[in-house]
Scaffold this motif. Structure first.
Motif, PDB file in Angstrom:
ATOM      1  N   ASN A  17    -107.889  -0.659  51.477  1.00 42.13           N
ATOM      2  CA  ASN A  17    -108.726  -1.851  51.340  1.00 42.13           C
ATOM      3  C   ASN A  17    -107.902  -3.128  51.279  1.00 42.13           C
ATOM      4  N   ASN A  18    -106.685  -3.068  50.756  1.00 42.69           N
ATOM      5  CA  ASN A  18    -105.804  -4.230  50.862  1.00 42.69           C
ATOM      6  C   ASN A  18    -105.472  -4.516  52.319  1.00 42.69           C
ATOM      7  N   GLY A  19    -105.333  -3.473  53.110  1.00 41.36           N
ATOM      8  CA  GLY A  19    -105.133  -3.687  54.544  1.00 41.36           C
ATOM      9  C   GLY A  19    -106.328  -4.358  55.183  1.00 41.36           C
ATOM     10  N   HIS A  20    -107.518  -3.932  54.796  1.00 43.22           N
ATOM     11  CA  HIS A  20    -108.729  -4.588  55.320  1.00 43.22           C
ATOM     12  C   HIS A  20    -108.790  -6.040  54.869  1.00 43.22           C
ATOM     13  N   CYS A  67    -117.723  -7.962  55.499  1.00 44.32           N
ATOM     14  CA  CYS A  67    -116.486  -7.288  55.098  1.00 44.32           C
ATOM     15  C   CYS A  67    -115.904  -7.942  53.845  1.00 44.32           C
ATOM     16  N   SER A  68    -115.904  -9.256  53.812  1.00 44.12           N
ATOM     17  CA  SER A  68    -115.353  -9.967  52.657  1.00 44.12           C
ATOM     18  C   SER A  68    -116.125  -9.630  51.385  1.00 44.12           C
ATOM     19  N   LEU A  69    -117.446  -9.581  51.486  1.00 44.68           N
ATOM     20  CA  LEU A  69    -118.270  -9.320  50.312  1.00 44.68           C
ATOM     21  C   LEU A  69    -118.097  -7.891  49.803  1.00 44.68           C
ATOM     22  N   VAL A  70    -118.068  -6.909  50.711  1.00 48.75           N
ATOM     23  CA  VAL A  70    -117.940  -5.529  50.227  1.00 48.75           C
ATOM     24  C   VAL A  70    -116.576  -5.313  49.573  1.00 48.75           C
ATOM     25  N   LEU A  71    -115.543  -5.978  50.082  1.00 46.16           N
ATOM     26  CA  LEU A  71    -114.221  -5.866  49.461  1.00 46.16           C
ATOM     27  C   LEU A  71    -114.195  -6.564  48.106  1.00 46.16           C
ATOM     28  N   GLN A  83    -114.796   1.592  46.355  1.00 41.72           N
ATOM     29  CA  GLN A  83    -113.612   1.658  47.216  1.00 41.72           C
ATOM     30  C   GLN A  83    -113.885   2.382  48.536  1.00 41.72           C
ATOM     31  N   LEU A  84    -114.457   3.581  48.463  1.00 36.50           N
ATOM     32  CA  LEU A  84    -114.683   4.342  49.698  1.00 36.50           C
ATOM     33  C   LEU A  84    -115.724   3.692  50.612  1.00 36.50           C
ATOM     34  N   PRO A  85    -116.898   3.259  50.089  1.00 40.35           N
ATOM     35  CA  PRO A  85    -117.836   2.600  51.011  1.00 40.35           C
ATOM     36  C   PRO A  85    -117.274   1.324  51.610  1.00 40.35           C
ATOM     37  N   ALA A  86    -116.456   0.573  50.858  1.00 41.59           N
ATOM     38  CA  ALA A  86    -115.843  -0.625  51.426  1.00 41.59           C
ATOM     39  C   ALA A  86    -114.878  -0.257  52.545  1.00 41.59           C
ATOM     40  N   ASP A  87    -114.095   0.781  52.348  1.00 39.84           N
ATOM     41  CA  ASP A  87    -113.147   1.228  53.378  1.00 39.84           C
ATOM     42  C   ASP A  87    -113.882   1.669  54.636  1.00 39.84           C
TER      43      ASP A  87
END
Length: 567
Positions: free
Chosen positions: A454-457, A504-508, A523-527
């Motif tokens: 998620n840091n990569g995203h 993407c920004s909001l889910v992270l 974490q998993l749904p955001a990824d």
């Protein structure tokens, strides 16, 4: 700098407003809100009360089959205050928060979409929400009395000429020698039109050589008002929706809601536009989330019980992938709704109006993906009707009914592609003519609360926001605003690009906030969500940068020419 878009708030920053200018402001999202326990408990009680009522009196499949709600059900909803969820108790309201109102509509939609839309309509666009914007005076007194009496209302906006027209063909002309108006025109696709007692009508008013859109509050039994037949839709069957005609209806001047003029062209008055932005979360977002929730449950139950040649369906990689994508899309819908509504409930120092304007497309399109994916996972049982499944002794999930209902939500409130186009034209481009002040696009630091993936995203989103700004900078340097507006596909793609980056920004941000509180469920749904979104963004960018598109005009224009042939 002067405000370029009327929904800007100089005292409250907007993440999306900054994104439109190519700036990634992660700091605005780091305090992602969650509903507090006390407010959640209040909402739980109202949701439980509503579900008890619906379960006792509503069979969603019967409503769909008969295209009618049971006699007396909507008046009971009104009498029990479900049409006044956010209104004050002194008018019979329940004084619910914005997010609890969303939850109530979502709960209703989990049983029957027409019931949910009826509740959402009154709380989004009906008389009750106008009490929050009407000034003290005769009009507010009329509306207040109407709300306190628990009567029905409707908002008449769309006209036979089409919802996308800037001008309203319905006109209000001042009567010579009087301050009153004569209202003439026709409205279509009006929720609650067949049952409304008070109609909120948008009309063009000519005054001093200028035209302005105004709202008129008209009694449904006024001479010259005709409520026509119900519209029949592919889905949402049983929801009272129809057309209205106004033939020189006399409306007292005090029944006009006059607002300050605004400089740019709009179809709605400022107050109604703001109500509509938030209201579409109730009308579109909440039912969409209900569809996504139901479909995820149905997929799980089906996959658990189904085998292919003795092998459990859940053992197949593609099935697991599709289920995971649906779970991630559901998480995204929920996340967007929370960001759009909780800051207002908690008086946070952020402006979610820009995000509210995009939420209709985000929620409805994601829920459509989930419903369509579920139909495929369930295969023949998905396409089969509820009654046919029940006759064979199968679990009778109404997948096809909710698929039809969800298709309506992609259209209601503005068809999806037109929303992307309109938002880009009205909001995004407003910040590029003239171009925004130079500023660093922004790059987030490593976020300790997020996983490595998620840091990569997060780094990817920041980089893509910068690219978004560079693309807009190049396009607006090359074309005038009028020229770029004519390149509709390019502008539409820009709108979709912004929508993907925002989600993407909001889910992270939510995943990070949950993790800081000791909860890793995001974490998993955001990824999964960001992984899929990155492929969609890559395709959007390829299309924006395509210098040699096919000759679409060459194929379509002769076909559409009235004098042409169908060769």
């Amino acid at each position: 700098m002067a405000t370029r878009v009327f929904i800007s708030d100089p005292d409250r920053p907007s993440f999306l407003e900054q994104l439109y200018q190519g700036r990634f402001r992660w700091d605005i999202l780091t305090g992602f809100p969650e509903q507090d326990e006390r407010d959640r408990a209040i909402g739980d009680e109202v949701v439980a009360e509503l579900l008890e009522l619906i379960d006792a009196k509503i069979d969603g499949d019967a409503v769909d089959r008969e295209a009618a709600l049971p006699d007396g059900f909507l008046p009971e909803l009104a009498a029990r205050g479900f049409y006044r969820l956010q209104a004050d108790p002194d008018v019979g309201g329940r004084a619910l928060s914005q997010y609890n109102t969303y939850r109530v509509v979502q709960a209703a939609a989990s049983r029957c979409t027409p019931v949910a839309l009826s509740i959402a309509l009154e709380n989004a666009l009906g008389a009750a929400p106008y009490l929050s914007v009407l000034p003290e005076g005769p009009l507010r007194d009329v509306v207040r009395a109407h709300v306190a009496a628990g009567r029905f209302s409707c908002s008449a906006e769309t006209e036979p000429q089409g919802a996308a027209n800037w001008r309203r063909q319905t006109v209000a002309e001042r009567i010579p020698g009087s301050s009153d108006f004569l209202l003439t025109g026709e409205k279509v696709f009006v929720g609650h039109a067949p049952i409304a007692d008070l109609i909120i009508v948008s009309a063009t008013v000519r005054d001093g050589g200028e035209e302005q859109i105004r709202r008129f509050f008209v009694d449904a039994d006024s001479p010259g008002v005709t409520a026509g037949a119900w519209h029949t839709y592919m889905g949402i069957r049983g929801f009272p929706n129809g057309w209205l005609r106004f033939d020189r209806v006399r409306v007292p001047a005090e029944r006009m809601f006059g607002e300050a003029r605004i400089a740019h062209r709009v179809r709605q008055t400022p107050a109604s536009a703001l109500l509509n932005m938030r209201g579409r979360l109730y009308l579109i977002g909440a039912p969409s989330q209900a569809v996504a929730d139901l479909c995820c449950d149905w997929s799980r139950d089906f996959v658990r019980r189904r085998k292919i040649d003795g092998r459990g369906l859940g053992e197949y990689e593609e099935i697991r992938r599709r289920v995971a994508e649906s779970l991630a899309d559901r998480y995204a819908i929920d996340t967007v709704a929370r960001w759009c509504l909780l800051p207002g409930d908690q008086d946070l120092p952020v402006n979610p109006r820009f995000e509210q304007n995009l939420a209709k497309n985000i929620t409805s399109l994601l829920a459509w993906q989930v419903a369509d994916r579920t139909m495929s996972v369930l295969a023949a049982e998905g396409y089969e009707t509820h009654d046919s499944k029940a006759a064979r002794g199968l679990p009778a999930e109404p997948v096809e009914r909710y698929l039809r209902d969800q298709r309506n939500l992609r259209i209601s409130g503005g068809v999806d592609f037109f929303i992307d186009l309109g938002v880009a034209l009205q909001s995004t481009l407003a910040f590029w003519y003239p171009p925004p002040e130079p500023g660093h696009a922004g790059e987030p630091p490593a976020e300790p609360a997020l996983t490595v993936r998620n840091n990569g995203h997060l780094r990817w989103v920041a980089a893509e926001v910068g690219r978004f700004g560079r693309i807009l900078g190049a396009l607006t340097a090359r074309y005038t605003r009028e020229e770029l507006s004519e390149r509709e596909r390019t502008v539409l793609l820009i709108g979709g690009f912004a929508r993907e980056l925002l989600t993407c920004s909001l889910v992270l941000a939510r995943a990070a906030a949950l993790a800081r509180a000791g909860e890793d469920s995001g974490q998993l749904p955001a990824d999964v969500y960001c992984t899929s979104a990155r492929h969609r963004v890559a395709d959007l960018v390829r299309q924006v940068e395509d210098d040699s598109p096919a000759d679409f005009d060459g194929l379509a224009t002769p076909w559409l020419d009235p004098e042409g042939t169908r060769a």
